[in-house]
Design an enzyme around this catalytic site. Structure first.
Site, mmCIF file in Angstrom:
data_model
loop_
_atom_site.group_PDB
_atom_site.id
_atom_site.type_symbol
_atom_site.label_atom_id
_atom_site.label_comp_id
_atom_site.label_asym_id
_atom_site.label_seq_id
_atom_site.Cartn_x
_atom_site.Cartn_y
_atom_site.Cartn_z
ATOM 1 N N ARG A 104 0.853 -1.172 0.025
ATOM 2 C CA ARG A 104 0.295 -0.089 0.123
ATOM 3 C C ARG A 104 1.069 1.371 0.088
ATOM 4 N NH1 ARG A 104 -2.026 1.619 4.713
ATOM 5 N NH2 ARG A 104 -2.512 -0.681 5.434
ATOM 6 N N TYR A 152 -17.237 16.693 -15.161
ATOM 7 C CA TYR A 152 -17.746 15.431 -15.013
ATOM 8 C C TYR A 152 -18.639 15.212 -14.037
ATOM 9 C CZ TYR A 152 -17.731 10.474 -13.789
ATOM 10 O OH TYR A 152 -18.068 9.078 -13.616
ATOM 11 N N LYS A 161 -9.062 6.674 -19.028
ATOM 12 C CA LYS A 161 -9.308 7.253 -20.662
ATOM 13 C C LYS A 161 -8.185 7.241 -21.412
ATOM 14 C CE LYS A 161 -13.428 7.914 -18.550
ATOM 15 N NZ LYS A 161 -13.352 8.161 -17.431
HETATM 16 C C1 PLP Z 1 -12.892 14.364 -16.980
HETATM 17 C C2 PLP Z 1 -13.420 13.205 -15.885
HETATM 18 N N1 PLP Z 1 -12.542 13.170 -14.653
HETATM 19 C C3 PLP Z 1 -12.867 12.142 -13.769
HETATM 20 C C4 PLP Z 1 -13.554 11.106 -14.392
HETATM 21 C C5 PLP Z 1 -13.571 9.947 -13.185
HETATM 22 O O1 PLP Z 1 -12.805 9.066 -13.713
HETATM 23 P P1 PLP Z 1 -12.814 7.358 -13.263
HETATM 24 O O2 PLP Z 1 -14.367 6.923 -13.804
HETATM 25 O O3 PLP Z 1 -11.800 6.656 -13.754
HETATM 26 O O4 PLP Z 1 -13.057 7.165 -11.896
HETATM 27 C C6 PLP Z 1 -14.107 11.069 -15.144
HETATM 28 C C7 PLP Z 1 -14.917 9.587 -15.862
HETATM 29 O O5 PLP Z 1 -15.577 9.455 -16.795
HETATM 30 C C8 PLP Z 1 -13.876 11.988 -16.221
HETATM 31 O O6 PLP Z 1 -14.791 11.938 -17.549
#
Ligand code: PLP
Length: 379
Positions: A45, A97, A194
């Protein structure tokens, strides 16, 4: 070193075998050579050699000082919010988001952390929103899904003048196209799920800060060790493998996205196109100054909600799915998917409505993607 070389090699320190591909150290704990002696690794961890390699590669790419690889983008965002205390205030972009807004409004509001949402492309609006208790300005640029561009350098100056930090969610561009830390941001974060992963097969997140020796780095390290959001070793290795092709993927995705954005602009059923690589985008010039590319995300509005919903069902090559940044093109309906829990007034302020579709351009042939969109739009 330049980005393409960093993406392939990272900080790879070869072990005794000379393995070109980083070994996967599947060990949760590490043997101590003696009392008060350590190999540098004690417990997974806290640190793991495979994850360390990945974190070092990201640090180099972001031109930062230290990175933490985490189990999701939300885990990374959660650590940023955990830096705050009751009574502190955050100024957010009003286009973000939806999961970030949910975490702030449902979880952290309960702990006494206040939030204001403004158009962060408008510096006067940000200035107005600042309070003596503001400890964080938090932005996405380009924002998700309206592709609003905010000035990272100017916002960093504003944040620092008022004793706050600037955090930038760099998910939409990846460090290959945009490096917020040298522009003045204090924290850069990603949904690694992503572009950094790029294959729609790992959920991951990253946080990078400028200075490894700073108080900020120390606080984040304490929070990470205390709460355990780390990325697993297998996933760290997959992410290292993905990073090697980051540049070739995102450059091709951006080139195809530009073609598609231009084509969408000629379509009779498309009423608006949001892509910062189009010269008529209000953030175009700023984007040219602060980034080296426009990314692979294109949002657009069609003439009715009925058409938007019909398009989703007619797609043949592009998948109707959430997420973005992978080799497969995905079309998302933000109003009912990624931003379903966004407060109505925020969606109204940015124009996010039921006519909006968000396309994540993959690596397929541009003509095939356009053909698929054309048949879906014009049946
Ligand atoms: C711009 C953005 N930030 C953060 C996140 C959150 O990431 P995760 O789905 O890997 O937890 C997303 C998810 O779609 C996103 O599009």
């Amino acid at each position: 070193m330049k980005d393409f070389s960093i993406e392939v090699h990272g900080a790879h320190t070869y072990d005794a075998t000379g393995a070109i591909s980083e070994p996967i150290y599947l060990s949760a704990t590490f043997r101590h050579p003696g009392f008060k002696k350590s190999t540098g690794y004690d417990y997974g961890r806290v640190a793991n050699p495979t994850r360390d390699e990945l974190e070092s590669a990201l640090t180099l790419l972001e031109r930062g000082g230290r990175t933490w690889a985490m189990s999701s983008g939300m885990a990374a965002i959660n650590i940023v919010f955990m830096l705050l205390s009751a009574g502190d205030h955050i100024v957010f972009s009003n286009d973000l988001y939806g999961g970030t807004v949910r975490l702030a409004n449902e979880v952290y509001a309960k702990y006494g952390i206040e939030a204001t949402y403004v158009d962060t492309s408008d510096l006067a609006a940000v200035k107005n929103a600042l309070r003596p208790t503001t400890k964080l300005i938090y932005i996405e640029t380009p924002s998700n899904p309206m592709m609003i561009i905010s000035d990272i350098r100017a916002l960093a100056d504003l944040a620092h003048e008022s004793g706050a930090l600037l955090a930038v969610d760099n998910t939409f561009l990846s460090p290959h196209f945009q490096k917020p830390l040298p522009l003045g941001a204090d924290i850069v974060l990603h949904s690694g799920t992503k572009y950094l992963c790029g294959h729609n097969d790992v959920i991951a997140g990253f946080l990078t800060v400028r200075d490894a020796e700073s108080r900020l780095a120390e606080c984040i390290q304490r929070l990470v060790v205390s709460s355990g959001p780390n990325l697993s070793t297998m996933d760290a290795w997959l992410m290292l493998r993905s990073l090697k092709t980051l540049g070739v993927r995102v450059e091709r995705q951006a080139a195809t996205a530009k073609k598609i954005a231009e084509w969408l602009g000629t379509q009779k059923h498309v009423t608006q196109v949001f892509y910062p690589g189009l010269e008529n985008h209000p953030g175009y010039e700023l984007q040219c100054r602060q980034a080296t590319g426009f990314g692979g995300m294109v949002s657009f509005k069609v003439r009715s909600a009925e058409l938007a919903q019909a398009v989703l069902g007619r797609l043949k090559l592009i998948a109707f799915a959430e997420s973005l940044g992978g080799v497969e093109s995905l079309l998302t309906y933000p109003k009912v998917q990624t931003h379903a829990e966004m407060p109505e007034e925020l969606m109204k302020a940015t124009g996010l409505d039921d006519k909006l579709l968000r396309l994540s351009v993959g690596l397929e042939d541009a003509e095939d993607l356009i053909e698929d969109l054309e048949q879906a739009l014009n049946q």
